[in-house]
Design a protein around this motif. Sequence first.
Motif, PDB file in Angstrom:
ATOM      1  N   ASN A 107      68.149  77.731  53.221  1.00 23.15           N
ATOM      2  CA  ASN A 107      67.089  77.029  52.495  1.00 23.15           C
ATOM      3  C   ASN A 107      67.323  75.529  52.327  1.00 23.15           C
ATOM      4  N   ILE A 108      68.544  75.085  52.572  1.00 21.99           N
ATOM      5  CA  ILE A 108      68.801  73.638  52.686  1.00 21.99           C
ATOM      6  C   ILE A 108      69.583  73.489  53.989  1.00 21.99           C
ATOM      7  N   ARG A 109      69.016  72.785  54.952  1.00 26.93           N
ATOM      8  CA  ARG A 109      69.630  72.801  56.277  1.00 26.93           C
ATOM      9  C   ARG A 109      69.351  71.504  57.029  1.00 26.93           C
ATOM     10  N   ARG A 164      56.308  64.142  52.596  1.00 28.94           N
ATOM     11  CA  ARG A 164      56.039  63.864  51.179  1.00 28.94           C
ATOM     12  C   ARG A 164      56.668  64.897  50.261  1.00 28.94           C
ATOM     13  N   ASP A 165      56.966  66.104  50.785  1.00 30.21           N
ATOM     14  CA  ASP A 165      57.588  67.129  49.943  1.00 30.21           C
ATOM     15  C   ASP A 165      58.985  66.729  49.462  1.00 30.21           C
ATOM     16  N   CYS A 166      59.620  65.836  50.219  1.00 30.79           N
ATOM     17  CA  CYS A 166      61.009  65.497  49.833  1.00 30.79           C
ATOM     18  C   CYS A 166      61.311  64.001  49.915  1.00 30.79           C
ATOM     19  N   HIS A 167      60.328  63.163  50.272  1.00 32.14           N
ATOM     20  CA  HIS A 167      60.675  61.764  50.621  1.00 32.14           C
ATOM     21  C   HIS A 167      61.278  60.970  49.464  1.00 32.14           C
ATOM     22  N   PHE A 168      61.132  61.492  48.254  1.00 34.53           N
ATOM     23  CA  PHE A 168      61.580  60.785  47.051  1.00 34.53           C
ATOM     24  C   PHE A 168      62.979  61.213  46.600  1.00 34.53           C
ATOM     25  N   THR A 180      64.485  69.070  35.730  1.00 31.11           N
ATOM     26  CA  THR A 180      64.120  70.392  35.203  1.00 31.11           C
ATOM     27  C   THR A 180      65.246  71.389  35.458  1.00 31.11           C
ATOM     28  N   MET A 181      65.832  71.292  36.657  1.00 30.17           N
ATOM     29  CA  MET A 181      66.954  72.164  36.996  1.00 30.17           C
ATOM     30  C   MET A 181      68.109  71.973  36.010  1.00 30.17           C
ATOM     31  N   ASN A 182      68.443  70.721  35.721  1.00 26.84           N
ATOM     32  CA  ASN A 182      69.552  70.439  34.818  1.00 26.84           C
ATOM     33  C   ASN A 182      69.232  70.886  33.392  1.00 26.84           C
ATOM     34  N   VAL A 222      66.156  69.308  55.567  1.00 23.48           N
ATOM     35  CA  VAL A 222      64.981  70.179  55.369  1.00 23.48           C
ATOM     36  C   VAL A 222      65.322  71.125  54.219  1.00 23.48           C
ATOM     37  N   GLN A 223      64.385  71.336  53.314  1.00 22.81           N
ATOM     38  CA  GLN A 223      64.651  72.342  52.284  1.00 22.81           C
ATOM     39  C   GLN A 223      63.397  73.107  51.899  1.00 22.81           C
ATOM     40  N   GLU A 224      63.614  74.315  51.409  1.00 21.93           N
ATOM     41  CA  GLU A 224      62.573  75.104  50.765  1.00 21.93           C
ATOM     42  C   GLU A 224      62.811  74.914  49.272  1.00 21.93           C
ATOM     43  N   GLY A 225      62.212  73.833  48.729  1.00 20.59           N
ATOM     44  CA  GLY A 225      62.540  73.412  47.364  1.00 20.59           C
ATOM     45  C   GLY A 225      62.344  74.491  46.313  1.00 20.59           C
ATOM     46  N   ARG A 226      61.242  75.230  46.429  1.00 16.12           N
ATOM     47  CA  ARG A 226      60.959  76.285  45.432  1.00 16.12           C
ATOM     48  C   ARG A 226      62.000  77.399  45.477  1.00 16.12           C
ATOM     49  N   LYS A 227      62.348  77.804  46.716  1.00 18.24           N
ATOM     50  CA  LYS A 227      63.340  78.880  46.869  1.00 18.24           C
ATOM     51  C   LYS A 227      64.695  78.412  46.341  1.00 18.24           C
ATOM     52  N   LEU A 231      76.389  67.489  35.356  1.00 19.16           N
ATOM     53  CA  LEU A 231      75.846  68.374  36.401  1.00 19.16           C
ATOM     54  C   LEU A 231      75.455  67.596  37.654  1.00 19.16           C
ATOM     55  N   HIS A 232      75.343  68.360  38.753  1.00 19.09           N
ATOM     56  CA  HIS A 232      74.779  67.812  39.996  1.00 19.09           C
ATOM     57  C   HIS A 232      73.408  67.209  39.694  1.00 19.09           C
ATOM     58  N   GLN A 233      73.117  66.082  40.316  1.00 18.81           N
ATOM     59  CA  GLN A 233      71.915  65.326  39.964  1.00 18.81           C
ATOM     60  C   GLN A 233      70.841  65.471  41.041  1.00 18.81           C
ATOM     61  N   ALA A 278      68.535  58.780  41.941  1.00 17.00           N
ATOM     62  CA  ALA A 278      68.007  59.930  42.682  1.00 17.00           C
ATOM     63  C   ALA A 278      69.155  60.901  42.985  1.00 17.00           C
ATOM     64  N   ASN A 279      68.926  61.813  43.925  1.00 15.74           N
ATOM     65  CA  ASN A 279      69.969  62.765  44.314  1.00 15.74           C
ATOM     66  C   ASN A 279      70.916  62.042  45.280  1.00 15.74           C
ATOM     67  N   THR A 280      72.158  61.915  44.888  1.00 13.12           N
ATOM     68  CA  THR A 280      73.141  61.246  45.757  1.00 13.12           C
ATOM     69  C   THR A 280      74.127  62.270  46.298  1.00 13.12           C
TER      70      THR A 280
HETATM   71  N1  COA Z   1      53.102  63.818  45.987  1.00 19.46           N
HETATM   72  C1  COA Z   1      52.067  64.547  45.569  1.00 19.46           C
HETATM   73  N2  COA Z   1      51.997  65.894  45.695  1.00 19.46           N
HETATM   74  C2  COA Z   1      53.015  66.528  46.289  1.00 19.46           C
HETATM   75  C3  COA Z   1      54.140  65.807  46.756  1.00 19.46           C
HETATM   76  C4  COA Z   1      54.155  64.404  46.588  1.00 19.46           C
HETATM   77  N3  COA Z   1      55.178  63.669  47.008  1.00 19.46           N
HETATM   78  N4  COA Z   1      55.012  66.686  47.283  1.00 19.46           N
HETATM   79  C5  COA Z   1      54.479  67.897  47.165  1.00 19.46           C
HETATM   80  N5  COA Z   1      53.268  67.807  46.565  1.00 19.46           N
HETATM   81  C6  COA Z   1      52.353  68.905  46.252  1.00 19.46           C
HETATM   82  C7  COA Z   1      52.607  70.114  47.145  1.00 19.46           C
HETATM   83  O1  COA Z   1      51.911  70.003  48.348  1.00 19.46           O
HETATM   84  C8  COA Z   1      52.105  71.231  46.282  1.00 19.46           C
HETATM   85  O2  COA Z   1      50.692  71.276  46.335  1.00 19.46           O
HETATM   86  P1  COA Z   1      49.899  72.691  46.292  1.00 19.46           P
HETATM   87  O3  COA Z   1      50.262  73.270  44.959  1.00 19.46           O
HETATM   88  O4  COA Z   1      48.495  72.263  46.437  1.00 19.46           O
HETATM   89  O5  COA Z   1      50.451  73.475  47.434  1.00 19.46           O
HETATM   90  C9  COA Z   1      52.480  70.799  44.867  1.00 19.46           C
HETATM   91  O6  COA Z   1      52.605  69.364  44.920  1.00 19.46           O
HETATM   92  C10 COA Z   1      53.768  71.400  44.388  1.00 19.46           C
HETATM   93  O7  COA Z   1      54.771  71.211  45.400  1.00 19.46           O
HETATM   94  P2  COA Z   1      56.182  71.879  45.333  1.00 19.46           P
HETATM   95  O8  COA Z   1      56.948  71.511  46.561  1.00 19.46           O
HETATM   96  O9  COA Z   1      56.038  73.326  45.006  1.00 19.46           O
HETATM   97  O10 COA Z   1      56.788  71.085  44.091  1.00 19.46           O
HETATM   98  P3  COA Z   1      58.014  71.472  43.166  1.00 19.46           P
HETATM   99  O11 COA Z   1      57.544  71.496  41.769  1.00 19.46           O
HETATM  100  O12 COA Z   1      58.787  72.625  43.686  1.00 19.46           O
HETATM  101  O13 COA Z   1      58.932  70.172  43.307  1.00 19.46           O
HETATM  102  C11 COA Z   1      60.994  69.590  44.379  1.00 19.46           C
HETATM  103  C12 COA Z   1      59.505  69.825  44.547  1.00 19.46           C
HETATM  104  C13 COA Z   1      61.582  69.274  45.726  1.00 19.46           C
HETATM  105  C14 COA Z   1      61.176  68.404  43.442  1.00 19.46           C
HETATM  106  C15 COA Z   1      61.659  70.833  43.753  1.00 19.46           C
HETATM  107  O14 COA Z   1      61.295  71.985  44.441  1.00 19.46           O
HETATM  108  C16 COA Z   1      63.175  70.764  43.724  1.00 19.46           C
HETATM  109  O15 COA Z   1      63.752  69.844  43.185  1.00 19.46           O
HETATM  110  N6  COA Z   1      63.808  71.821  44.239  1.00 19.46           N
HETATM  111  C17 COA Z   1      65.260  71.956  44.241  1.00 19.46           C
HETATM  112  C18 COA Z   1      65.823  70.858  45.028  1.00 19.46           C
HETATM  113  C19 COA Z   1      67.305  70.902  45.121  1.00 19.46           C
HETATM  114  O16 COA Z   1      68.016  71.042  44.175  1.00 19.46           O
HETATM  115  N7  COA Z   1      67.765  70.737  46.302  1.00 19.46           N
HETATM  116  C20 COA Z   1      69.134  70.595  46.531  1.00 19.46           C
HETATM  117  C21 COA Z   1      69.239  69.477  47.475  1.00 19.46           C
HETATM  118  S1  COA Z   1      70.847  69.006  47.587  1.00 19.46           S
END
Ligand code: COA
Length: 372
Positions: free
Chosen positions: A235-237, A195-199, A302-304, A259-264, A296-298, A329-331
Motif C-alpha cells: 500500500n506504500i510502494r 493531487r491525491d498526494c502532491h502535498f 489526524t493519524m497522530n 504511490v500509496q493507498e492513503g485510506r488503506k 510520533l512519525h509526522q 510536511a512528511n519528511t
Molecule cells: N484537493 C482536493 N481534493 C482532493 C485532493 C486534493 N489535493 N486529493 C484528494 N481529493 C479528493 C479525493 O478525490 C476524494 O474525492 P471523492 O470523495 O469525491 O472521491 C476526497 O478528496 C477524499 O480523498 P481521500 O484520498 O480519501 O482523502 P483522505 O482523507 O484519505 O486524505 C491522505 C488523503 C493522503 C491525507 C490520507 O489518506 C493519509 O494521510 N493517509 C495516510 C498516509 C500515510 O501515513 N502514509 C505514510 C506515508 S510514509
Amino acid sequence: MYSAAITGTGVFTPDNVITNDELVAAYNAYADRRNAENAEAIAAGEAEPVPHSSAEFIVAASGIENRRVMDKSGVLDPDRMYPRLAPRPDDQPSLMAEMALDAAGKALAQAGLEPGDIDAVFCAASNHERAYPAIAVEIQDLLGAGGFAFDMNVACSSATFGIQTAADMVRTGSVRRALVVNPEICSGHHEWRDRDCHFIFGDVATAVVVERDEGLTRPHWKIRSTRLATKFSNNIRNNDGFLRRAHDQMEDRRDMQFVQEGRKVFKEVLPLVSRHIADHMAAEGVTSADLSRLWLHQANKTMNDYIGKKVLGRDPEPGEQPNILQDYANTSSAGSIIAFSHHSEDLEPGSLGIICSFGAGYSVGSVIVERA
Ligand code: COA
C-alpha cells in the motif's frame, strides 16, 4: 552488557519553503495546461480532466501547511513539477552527505563530542542517491569519524531502526559511540503531479548520537528499550530500482515515484502502531500515566491524534504529542526525530517519552527514553 543513551540530536532544515497556496497554484497551473492539451479527448469523453487541488483540502486532510525543499523552482514549475538538482562530480560531496553533515555537526556539538569520537555511522533513509559506495561511508569520511559505516533503508521507520541498531551495538560493547543520520530528499521521489498526494512530502536531515551510558555529564536520554516490527504491504510502494534497464523500462512511469493507498494505510497502520506501542509499554511496565511525551512519525495530524488518544487513553494535552508536520510536511524517517529534537529539552530528569516512527513495509519502530 552496557546501557545506551541519546546524547545529541541535530536537524538540517532547507531554506526553501513552499506554502500550500504556492503548491496548489503550481499544481492547478499544471492541471490547466494538461487539460488544455487534451481538450478534444476530454470533450469527447475519451480522457479524464486532471482535477484541481485546494489548500483547504490539504490542511483538513493532513494538517500540513508548509514543506521545505532542496529546490523550489523545479517543483513549482508547471512544466516540470520535480526538483532541479545539479548532478555533482564524483569528487564533490553528495547532496545527502552534505545535508547529513550539517545535522551531524549539530548533534555532535550537543553531545560535546568530536567527529573522531564516533565509531560507527548509519545512514538510515527512505532513499539513497546512489547504489554504492554507501552514503554512510562517505559521511564517515567527510566527518572524520572512525570505525565503520553502512546504509539502511526501512522507509519512514529508518530512524528508529537505526537507533535500535546503534543502541544494540553500544549495549554489547562493539562500538562506544554511533551516529545515526537521516537525510531525506523526499522531493526527489515524490509525485508532485498527483493531487491525491502532491502535498505530502518535504526535505530535511536529522542526526542522533547514541553512546554508552557511562560517565555522561551533559543532559541526555537513557534508552530504556527499543522495539521494531514489520509486516509486508504494497500500500506504500515505489517500483524504481536498478533492474529498470533490464526490464526495458527506462521511461518515467507513475509507479516509479511514491504511490500509496492513503485510506488503506490509515485503516491498517493505525491499529498496527497503536498495538505496537501498547505492547512495548506493557512489556517494559510503562503505563500511560508514566509518559510525559510522544514524538510520533509526522505523516498526518489526524493519524497522530488517533494514536495519541489510544496510547494515553485520553486526548493528549497541548504539547504532550508535538507535531512539526504543519511546518515540514512528511519528511519520512526524519519526522519523529525533528519532533524529538525540537520538543524534548524542557522535560525534567526522570520523565519518560516514546519516539515512534512508522510507514512503508509496513514498518514500525518505538524507542522508550528517560530524561537524565
Ligand atoms: N484537493 C482536493 N481534493 C482532493 C485532493 C486534493 N489535493 N486529493 C484528494 N481529493 C479528493 C479525493 O478525490 C476524494 O474525492 P471523492 O470523495 O469525491 O472521491 C476526497 O478528496 C477524499 O480523498 P481521500 O484520498 O480519501 O482523502 P483522505 O482523507 O484519505 O486524505 C491522505 C488523503 C493522503 C491525507 C490520507 O489518506 C493519509 O494521510 N493517509 C495516510 C498516509 C500515510 O501515513 N502514509 C505514510 C506515508 S510514509
